[in-house]
Design a protein around this motif. Sequence first.
Motif, mmCIF file in Angstrom:
data_model
loop_
_atom_site.group_PDB
_atom_site.id
_atom_site.type_symbol
_atom_site.label_atom_id
_atom_site.label_comp_id
_atom_site.label_asym_id
_atom_site.label_seq_id
_atom_site.Cartn_x
_atom_site.Cartn_y
_atom_site.Cartn_z
ATOM 1 N N GLN A 241 0.821 -1.208 0.000
ATOM 2 C CA GLN A 241 0.000 0.000 0.000
ATOM 3 C C GLN A 241 0.861 1.266 0.000
ATOM 4 O O GLN A 241 0.542 2.254 -0.658
ATOM 5 C CB GLN A 241 -0.925 -0.013 1.224
ATOM 6 C CG GLN A 241 -1.976 -1.115 1.198
ATOM 7 C CD GLN A 241 -2.960 -0.948 0.049
ATOM 8 O OE1 GLN A 241 -3.210 0.159 -0.408
ATOM 9 N NE2 GLN A 241 -3.511 -2.063 -0.418
ATOM 10 N N SER A 242 1.965 1.229 0.757
ATOM 11 C CA SER A 242 2.854 2.392 0.757
ATOM 12 C C SER A 242 3.531 2.572 -0.587
ATOM 13 O O SER A 242 3.833 3.690 -0.991
ATOM 14 C CB SER A 242 3.901 2.246 1.866
ATOM 15 O OG SER A 242 4.724 1.114 1.623
ATOM 16 N N HIS A 243 3.783 1.455 -1.295
ATOM 17 C CA HIS A 243 4.355 1.564 -2.639
ATOM 18 C C HIS A 243 3.355 2.214 -3.595
ATOM 19 O O HIS A 243 3.727 3.054 -4.429
ATOM 20 C CB HIS A 243 4.757 0.190 -3.148
ATOM 21 C CG HIS A 243 5.200 0.185 -4.585
ATOM 22 N ND1 HIS A 243 6.363 0.801 -5.011
ATOM 23 C CD2 HIS A 243 4.621 -0.338 -5.708
ATOM 24 C CE1 HIS A 243 6.491 0.657 -6.313
ATOM 25 N NE2 HIS A 243 5.458 -0.024 -6.757
ATOM 26 N N ILE A 244 2.095 1.845 -3.456
ATOM 27 C CA ILE A 244 1.071 2.465 -4.305
ATOM 28 C C ILE A 244 0.956 3.949 -3.981
ATOM 29 O O ILE A 244 0.903 4.792 -4.874
ATOM 30 C CB ILE A 244 -0.279 1.745 -4.103
ATOM 31 C CG1 ILE A 244 -0.174 0.298 -4.618
ATOM 32 C CG2 ILE A 244 -1.398 2.497 -4.818
ATOM 33 C CD1 ILE A 244 -1.396 -0.530 -4.343
ATOM 34 N N GLY A 245 0.965 4.262 -2.665
ATOM 35 C CA GLY A 245 0.944 5.658 -2.257
ATOM 36 C C GLY A 245 -0.451 6.250 -2.217
ATOM 37 O O GLY A 245 -1.353 5.839 -2.964
ATOM 38 N N LYS A 246 -0.637 7.188 -1.305
ATOM 39 C CA LYS A 246 -1.918 7.873 -1.193
ATOM 40 C C LYS A 246 -2.023 9.043 -2.164
ATOM 41 O O LYS A 246 -3.126 9.457 -2.519
ATOM 42 C CB LYS A 246 -2.108 8.365 0.245
ATOM 43 C CG LYS A 246 -2.148 7.242 1.272
ATOM 44 C CD LYS A 246 -2.337 7.802 2.677
ATOM 45 C CE LYS A 246 -2.351 6.672 3.707
ATOM 46 N NZ LYS A 246 -2.524 7.197 5.087
ATOM 47 N N ASP A 247 -0.902 9.564 -2.573
ATOM 48 C CA ASP A 247 -0.898 10.696 -3.498
ATOM 49 C C ASP A 247 -1.293 10.224 -4.891
ATOM 50 O O ASP A 247 -0.835 9.178 -5.367
ATOM 51 C CB ASP A 247 0.487 11.337 -3.525
ATOM 52 C CG ASP A 247 0.504 12.617 -4.345
ATOM 53 O OD1 ASP A 247 -0.573 13.078 -4.756
ATOM 54 O OD2 ASP A 247 1.617 13.146 -4.570
ATOM 55 N N LEU A 248 -2.140 11.007 -5.534
ATOM 56 C CA LEU A 248 -2.558 10.648 -6.894
ATOM 57 C C LEU A 248 -1.418 10.756 -7.888
ATOM 58 O O LEU A 248 -1.487 10.176 -8.974
ATOM 59 C CB LEU A 248 -3.721 11.542 -7.334
ATOM 60 C CG LEU A 248 -5.018 11.390 -6.524
ATOM 61 C CD1 LEU A 248 -6.051 12.375 -7.034
ATOM 62 C CD2 LEU A 248 -5.549 9.959 -6.612
ATOM 63 N N ASN A 249 -0.369 11.486 -7.531
ATOM 64 C CA ASN A 249 0.787 11.649 -8.412
ATOM 65 C C ASN A 249 1.981 10.832 -7.938
ATOM 66 O O ASN A 249 3.123 11.168 -8.244
ATOM 67 C CB ASN A 249 1.183 13.129 -8.494
ATOM 68 C CG ASN A 249 0.133 13.970 -9.183
ATOM 69 O OD1 ASN A 249 -0.514 13.512 -10.127
ATOM 70 N ND2 ASN A 249 -0.052 15.191 -8.707
ATOM 71 N N SER A 250 1.724 9.768 -7.182
ATOM 72 C CA SER A 250 2.818 8.909 -6.743
ATOM 73 C C SER A 250 3.445 8.214 -7.936
ATOM 74 O O SER A 250 2.855 8.116 -9.023
ATOM 75 C CB SER A 250 2.309 7.878 -5.737
ATOM 76 O OG SER A 250 1.399 6.979 -6.358
ATOM 77 N N ALA A 251 4.663 7.707 -7.735
ATOM 78 C CA ALA A 251 5.395 7.072 -8.847
ATOM 79 C C ALA A 251 4.626 5.885 -9.407
ATOM 80 O O ALA A 251 4.574 5.668 -10.630
ATOM 81 C CB ALA A 251 6.785 6.656 -8.364
ATOM 82 N N TYR A 252 4.004 5.087 -8.510
ATOM 83 C CA TYR A 252 3.262 3.917 -8.984
ATOM 84 C C TYR A 252 2.046 4.336 -9.800
ATOM 85 O O TYR A 252 1.786 3.779 -10.875
ATOM 86 C CB TYR A 252 2.832 3.059 -7.804
ATOM 87 C CG TYR A 252 1.826 1.988 -8.190
ATOM 88 C CD1 TYR A 252 2.254 0.808 -8.798
ATOM 89 C CD2 TYR A 252 0.456 2.175 -7.978
ATOM 90 C CE1 TYR A 252 1.335 -0.161 -9.178
ATOM 91 C CE2 TYR A 252 -0.457 1.207 -8.347
ATOM 92 C CZ TYR A 252 -0.022 0.032 -8.954
ATOM 93 O OH TYR A 252 -0.914 -0.912 -9.325
ATOM 94 N N ARG A 253 1.278 5.305 -9.282
ATOM 95 C CA ARG A 253 0.064 5.699 -9.997
ATOM 96 C C ARG A 253 0.392 6.346 -11.336
ATOM 97 O O ARG A 253 -0.336 6.168 -12.314
ATOM 98 C CB ARG A 253 -0.753 6.654 -9.120
ATOM 99 C CG ARG A 253 -1.259 5.998 -7.842
ATOM 100 C CD ARG A 253 -2.155 6.944 -7.062
ATOM 101 N NE ARG A 253 -2.520 6.391 -5.773
ATOM 102 C CZ ARG A 253 -3.538 5.545 -5.570
ATOM 103 N NH1 ARG A 253 -4.266 5.181 -6.618
ATOM 104 N NH2 ARG A 253 -3.819 5.097 -4.367
ATOM 105 N N VAL A 254 1.472 7.088 -11.376
ATOM 106 C CA VAL A 254 1.888 7.675 -12.659
ATOM 107 C C VAL A 254 2.262 6.579 -13.649
ATOM 108 O O VAL A 254 1.880 6.616 -14.827
ATOM 109 C CB VAL A 254 3.061 8.646 -12.439
ATOM 110 C CG1 VAL A 254 3.640 9.102 -13.772
ATOM 111 C CG2 VAL A 254 2.613 9.855 -11.630
ATOM 112 N N ALA A 255 3.017 5.560 -13.163
ATOM 113 C CA ALA A 255 3.388 4.449 -14.036
ATOM 114 C C ALA A 255 2.168 3.652 -14.468
ATOM 115 O O ALA A 255 2.062 3.222 -15.628
ATOM 116 C CB ALA A 255 4.390 3.547 -13.317
#
Length: 811
Positions: A241-255
């Motif tokens: 969950q921390s890798h996914i991140g809460k921020d919509l612009n996290s590295a995972y969500r951007v990828a």
Amino acid sequence: MGIKVMVILRVSCQATMARVIVKMAKETAQLARDNVRLKQRSWAGQIEQPAAAVASGSRVGLTLSPTVATSTSSHGLMAAARSRWESKLHDITDSRRHGVGVGSSGVVGVENVDAPILENVDAPILENVEDAPILETVDAPILENVHFLIQENVDVPISQTQFQRVDLDSLDYDPGTRKQIWEYHVNQRDEIRWAYIKKDAAYCLPCFVFNNPNGVVGQNTFTVGGFRNWKKVGGKDCYFQSHIGKDLNSAYRVAEQKCKDLMNQWQHLQRVVNHFTIEQIANNRLQLKATIFIVRYLAFQAIAFRGRDENCSSLNRGNFFESLGIVTFWNEKVAEIIEKAPKNATYTSPSIQKEILHVFSAKVKKAIREEIGDAKFYIIVDEACDESMKEQMVVVFRYVDVEGFVKERFFGLIHVADTAALTLKNGIYSLLSQHCLDIQNVRGQGYDGASNMRGMWNGLQALILNDCPYAYYIHCFAHRLQLALVKASKQVNAISHFFLALLFLIKTVNASCKRNDQLKVANANEIARLIDLEELETGSGLNQIGTLQRPVETRWSSHFRSVSSLLRMFSSIVEVLQSIIDDAIDGEHRAETESAYEGLTSFEFVFILHLEKKTMEITDKLCQALQSQSQDILNAMHLVSSTKALIQKFRDDEWDGLLTTVISFCEKRCIDVLDMNARYVPRRGRARNQKDNITIEHHYRVNIFYATIDSQLQELNYRFDEDAMELLRLSSTLEPREALKSFRSSDLCLLVENFYPQDFTDYEKQVMKKELYHFEHNVVQDPKFKELKSLSELSQWLVRTRNSEHYKLVY
């Protein structure tokens, strides 16, 4: 040892028919077991227990894999099966002159013969086999007296299972490309399973596909090393969950979004561009041109791009958006295009600005690389720490272009982890390799005097010199002089204390605008008093009211200006310090000012102040000449020699004059003068603890005067060493003004022999002597040659007159 005889039958039959066929196969196997003695042999390298039926000297392997299917007539199927079984046995008997083997996949393989194999018989497969009716009494004919020819004296190893070894370290972990587990030998499968299980790592596919390394700690966990800490999986602190991140612009969500965009072919840029009209393309280009124009303008003017608040409601959105506003104000079409542009295609975001800057950088570097070509070049490197506390290395190239112009071009900044010599070397080599620049073409190095740069054994210049023996290190002459005068002087304890007291004094006087104004007023009054006493000359530009100059390490003449301004404004500074002491309310400020006043009005401070002024007066001319862009090499070397001689003369002859000047200065300003014949007692020391019985004159003359000048001379001789001077002296042979006096062709030959022996072949060295003879008579004697003033002008003139083609070795 029994023999498994299996025949591939793809026929449509019921479950009962299948059992009958199996029974027939068992009886046939029993018959073969009684009559055939066969040794086990591995044919395809991966057969678990191969069976061979030998007939007329040939081996035939049959594989039975009965397929259960449905049929409308069980009796007809039994007859068909019996017919095919007999036909198969007949084929076995007739194939004694041919070889047939079983492959590792369980399919009959035939060598050198087209043996009929029952395959590809399409029949519906019965799924519920247990519900099929079973025929109890089925009379299936059993073939008896089947005679197989046995091949005698065949040496086949018994109980030997052969299979190809697998390198567990090179297993393919991609589920789409790796071999399936059943494709391995049965004895290897557990080992293969354990190798896959032992990997035990989790990866992130979107981050792997769109990985963009930026130096963040732990970023490569799900892309390179793999995640293995399973204790952190689950719960509120789950690592996934921390890798996914809460921020919509996290590295995972951007990828992840990039993956979705990549899969959405209908929204790809190429498809969208193909549907654009000519007018839309022209409008988009005009919009982008406006952004490019502003970025280029701000970059050339070295103006900051970003603003503190770039929102649309901000009164000042920063230089970029304010400049864009000016463009749109005077160009209505650009304003209309930007206003109607989609919000995700305005081409004004900071990332777009950086991309445009990177394009500019790439084009500039490409142009510089094309200018250098295959020519020799010189590298100049320095490192510094920026505002973000990152160590940056600056690389500058110096070279001669095809038109003969000497150019220095800033080529780039390289972030380095530390300033170790090996780290800097790897950064330089990486930059050169990226732009296809050969390290063997380097003909010079220019760095500062730090030990990691100029170290003889492990310094950067030594590491590069090991790879390129002609990349001679030349330290900046102005920097050398600064280190020789200031750094060397600070090695003397008294001189070091003097510069510390000087900095503290300047800080105290310039601490506020009020004190600075007081100093200017006191200085003006002092100048007026001295003019009335006719102790100062009057004239245009003389007797300017100034301030105390702060010495700066990177400004070579700043120390001389600081010492000169202090000596010129000495009385005014004393007056200001006394005023500060009288008006001070805070005891801390009064104590600091009194400390500065006591240091300034001490005899030792005044003596060193005059000593530093005298030595820096001698070296200032050399310092200014070395920083001049038009200064030629030979003249600089002459100035170095003359400076050494003048400093030595000052040491030998000027002690008495210096002491007299200092005593006179102190008497005029009511400063206590020491008795030079008295016994010297160190500061904060006691006479009984002093072992040396020396006078104050001896201390000031030997421990300060001689020690300071000797350290400067020693540093000058060390930093302006003979090897570097010899290289520069020989290189100055082609200096136009020097060549007119006496063209020394022998010096050029000596330069080639001593410093660049492998750049010229033996034949070229012989040709060069003749070429220099013609060069002296045809070029040096040319009337236009007398108008040239530097090597750079000579190089350009040789190219313009095409003499560079006739005298290639000299050029």
